[in-house]
Enzyme design. Sequence first.
Site, PDB file in Angstrom:
ATOM      1  CG  ASP A   1      -1.607  -1.381   1.321  1.00  0.00           C
ATOM      2  OD1 ASP A   1      -2.334  -1.736   0.385  1.00  0.00           O
ATOM      3  OD2 ASP A   1      -1.369  -2.112   2.307  1.00  0.00           O
TER       4      ASP A   1
ATOM      5  CG  HIS B   1      -3.381  -5.217   2.905  1.00  0.00           C
ATOM      6  ND1 HIS B   1      -2.927  -4.395   1.899  1.00  0.00           N
ATOM      7  CD2 HIS B   1      -3.774  -6.353   2.287  1.00  0.00           C
ATOM      8  CE1 HIS B   1      -3.036  -5.007   0.743  1.00  0.00           C
ATOM      9  NE2 HIS B   1      -3.551  -6.202   0.945  1.00  0.00           N
TER      10      HIS B   1
HETATM   11  P1  NAD Z   1      -2.055 -18.465  -4.308  1.00  0.00           P
HETATM   12  O1  NAD Z   1      -3.397 -19.074  -4.124  1.00  0.00           O
HETATM   13  O2  NAD Z   1      -1.427 -18.389  -5.663  1.00  0.00           O
HETATM   14  O3  NAD Z   1      -1.005 -19.218  -3.373  1.00  0.00           O
HETATM   15  C1  NAD Z   1      -1.263 -19.481  -2.052  1.00  0.00           C
HETATM   16  C2  NAD Z   1      -0.542 -20.754  -1.718  1.00  0.00           C
HETATM   17  O4  NAD Z   1      -0.673 -20.963  -0.315  1.00  0.00           O
HETATM   18  C3  NAD Z   1      -1.141 -21.999  -2.397  1.00  0.00           C
HETATM   19  O5  NAD Z   1      -0.118 -22.687  -3.087  1.00  0.00           O
HETATM   20  C4  NAD Z   1      -1.717 -22.820  -1.240  1.00  0.00           C
HETATM   21  O6  NAD Z   1      -1.587 -24.214  -1.448  1.00  0.00           O
HETATM   22  C5  NAD Z   1      -0.834 -22.340  -0.091  1.00  0.00           C
HETATM   23  N1  NAD Z   1      -1.433 -22.508   1.236  1.00  0.00           N
HETATM   24  C6  NAD Z   1      -2.728 -22.380   1.612  1.00  0.00           C
HETATM   25  N2  NAD Z   1      -2.861 -22.652   2.913  1.00  0.00           N
HETATM   26  C7  NAD Z   1      -1.630 -22.938   3.369  1.00  0.00           C
HETATM   27  C8  NAD Z   1      -1.144 -23.307   4.639  1.00  0.00           C
HETATM   28  N3  NAD Z   1      -1.960 -23.461   5.681  1.00  0.00           N
HETATM   29  N4  NAD Z   1       0.180 -23.534   4.759  1.00  0.00           N
HETATM   30  C9  NAD Z   1       1.010 -23.426   3.714  1.00  0.00           C
HETATM   31  N5  NAD Z   1       0.595 -23.080   2.477  1.00  0.00           N
HETATM   32  C10 NAD Z   1      -0.713 -22.831   2.322  1.00  0.00           C
HETATM   33  O7  NAD Z   1      -2.156 -17.029  -3.628  1.00  0.00           O
HETATM   34  P2  NAD Z   1      -1.151 -15.805  -3.778  1.00  0.00           P
HETATM   35  O8  NAD Z   1      -1.562 -14.998  -4.936  1.00  0.00           O
HETATM   36  O9  NAD Z   1       0.241 -16.280  -3.684  1.00  0.00           O
HETATM   37  O10 NAD Z   1      -1.562 -14.956  -2.485  1.00  0.00           O
HETATM   38  C11 NAD Z   1      -1.314 -15.449  -1.195  1.00  0.00           C
HETATM   39  C12 NAD Z   1      -2.003 -14.569  -0.164  1.00  0.00           C
HETATM   40  O11 NAD Z   1      -1.446 -13.262  -0.161  1.00  0.00           O
HETATM   41  C13 NAD Z   1      -3.503 -14.385  -0.380  1.00  0.00           C
HETATM   42  O12 NAD Z   1      -4.129 -14.436   0.884  1.00  0.00           O
HETATM   43  C14 NAD Z   1      -3.585 -12.971  -0.938  1.00  0.00           C
HETATM   44  O13 NAD Z   1      -4.849 -12.395  -0.711  1.00  0.00           O
HETATM   45  C15 NAD Z   1      -2.510 -12.303  -0.141  1.00  0.00           C
HETATM   46  N6  NAD Z   1      -2.003 -11.016  -0.636  1.00  0.00           N
HETATM   47  C16 NAD Z   1      -1.671 -10.099   0.297  1.00  0.00           C
HETATM   48  C17 NAD Z   1      -1.159  -8.875  -0.094  1.00  0.00           C
HETATM   49  C18 NAD Z   1      -0.776  -7.824   0.920  1.00  0.00           C
HETATM   50  O14 NAD Z   1      -0.434  -6.703   0.510  1.00  0.00           O
HETATM   51  N7  NAD Z   1      -0.797  -8.082   2.217  1.00  0.00           N
HETATM   52  C19 NAD Z   1      -0.991  -8.604  -1.463  1.00  0.00           C
HETATM   53  C20 NAD Z   1      -1.328  -9.590  -2.389  1.00  0.00           C
HETATM   54  C21 NAD Z   1      -1.844 -10.810  -1.948  1.00  0.00           C
HETATM   55  C1  LMR Z   2      -3.732  -6.678  -2.874  1.00  0.00           C
HETATM   56  O1  LMR Z   2      -3.796  -5.650  -2.184  1.00  0.00           O
HETATM   57  O2  LMR Z   2      -3.330  -6.670  -4.047  1.00  0.00           O
HETATM   58  C2  LMR Z   2      -4.141  -7.983  -2.260  1.00  0.00           C
HETATM   59  O3  LMR Z   2      -4.354  -7.855  -0.902  1.00  0.00           O
HETATM   60  C3  LMR Z   2      -5.236  -8.636  -2.994  1.00  0.00           C
HETATM   61  C4  LMR Z   2      -6.619  -8.167  -2.578  1.00  0.00           C
HETATM   62  O4  LMR Z   2      -7.448  -9.026  -2.257  1.00  0.00           O
HETATM   63  O5  LMR Z   2      -6.866  -6.952  -2.580  1.00  0.00           O
END
Ligand code: NAD
Ligand code: LMR
Length: 328
Positions: free
Chosen positions: A161, A189
């Site tokens: 962010d 977030h």
């Molecule tokens: P994705 O679905 O491509 O990958 C997530 C992976 O986590 C999968 O391979 C799944 O098998 C694994 N997983 C699920 N539960 C698990 C557990 N208990 N232990 C270990 N592995 C586990 O998702 P992504 O695009 O890589 O995103 C991951 C997370 O990050 C999502 O929750 C997404 O919303 C979040 N995210 C956060 C931000 C932020 O700014 N904070 C930004 C983008 C995405």
């Molecule tokens: C982001 O900010 O890109 C991630 O947290 C994905 C979402 O669900 O907004």
Amino acid sequence: MKAPVRVAVTGAAGQIGYALLFRIASGEMLGKDQPVILQLLEIPDERAQNALKGVIMELEDCAFPLLAGIEAHSDPMTAFKDTDYALLVGSRPRGPGMERAELLSINGAIFIGQGKALNAVASRDVKVLVVGNPANTNAYIAMKSAPDLNPNNFTAMLRLDHNRAASQIAAKTGKAVADIEKLTVWGNHSPSMYADYRFATINGESVKSMINDEAWNRDVFLPTVGKRGAAIIAARGLSSAASAANAAIDHMRDWALGTNGKWVTMGIPSDGSYGIPKDVMFGFPVTCENGEYKIVQGLEIDEFSRERINFTLAELEEERAGVAHLLG
Ligand code: NAD
Ligand code: LMR
């Protein structure tokens, strides 16, 4: 060459994992003189474990000089053993029609288990970054599930962010993003976050005076930054991955190696600063030095900002209440 440190990454076969691991292994997170051992966690599911094997083959094929070891795990109790850094990326994304409370409960269970495992087996100085959404509340749950670790070891990712806000300001002012200082994003977030450039400067000049447009702040900047995640999902059909991984690298690098007095934004357990109740996992402006972060103090909170901060705080308090039953 330094002794290797252990870096655990969960969700290692996911999209963010794929954009993250190669950069950690090449030294972009902890420095070009710091060897790392990657301890990768995925769910036991065969498809996920197979995908993880493929990622590991690719890591091997990069022949990174700093990569001192790679481990694949399906249990946090082994994945987090002696780990110095833990990037908790894996979590269950929201499915169609799923209520926020349901998502909080499902992920709550994951982060209770991972917090307990960190408590039991991680290095006592482990630095934890939660990326998996809802990141602030997941980090809060992990922290509360690890009573033997310092709560300050637990953080949530607000850096994406922060970087998004910086990029919007650079575009608006026509200045270089690298010259922007003293920017922050308060709170959760989520779209309720409050990106705040009131104190920001570019080459010493006030960003607020340069922009001088409150309507742009309220009607363009805040909604653009707040809803950027959703805009990327709408455009890509997938949530942000490379930019999220980049923000995770920035967050951990700055925490470990310091910011040289520069402000960055981290989601951290509140110490009561700015009226945020203690322990709420909240985005604050911080500086980092010697592996520790410190909240920037003494900033004036005007009426508009107080309203925005209270709004994002209320959402976090609601999430916290929603998971209280899980924490006993
Ligand atoms: P994705 O679905 O491509 O990958 C997530 C992976 O986590 C999968 O391979 C799944 O098998 C694994 N997983 C699920 N539960 C698990 C557990 N208990 N232990 C270990 N592995 C586990 O998702 P992504 O695009 O890589 O995103 C991951 C997370 O990050 C999502 O929750 C997404 O919303 C979040 N995210 C956060 C931000 C932020 O700014 N904070 C930004 C983008 C995405
Ligand atoms: C982001 O900010 O890109 C991630 O947290 C994905 C979402 O669900 O907004």
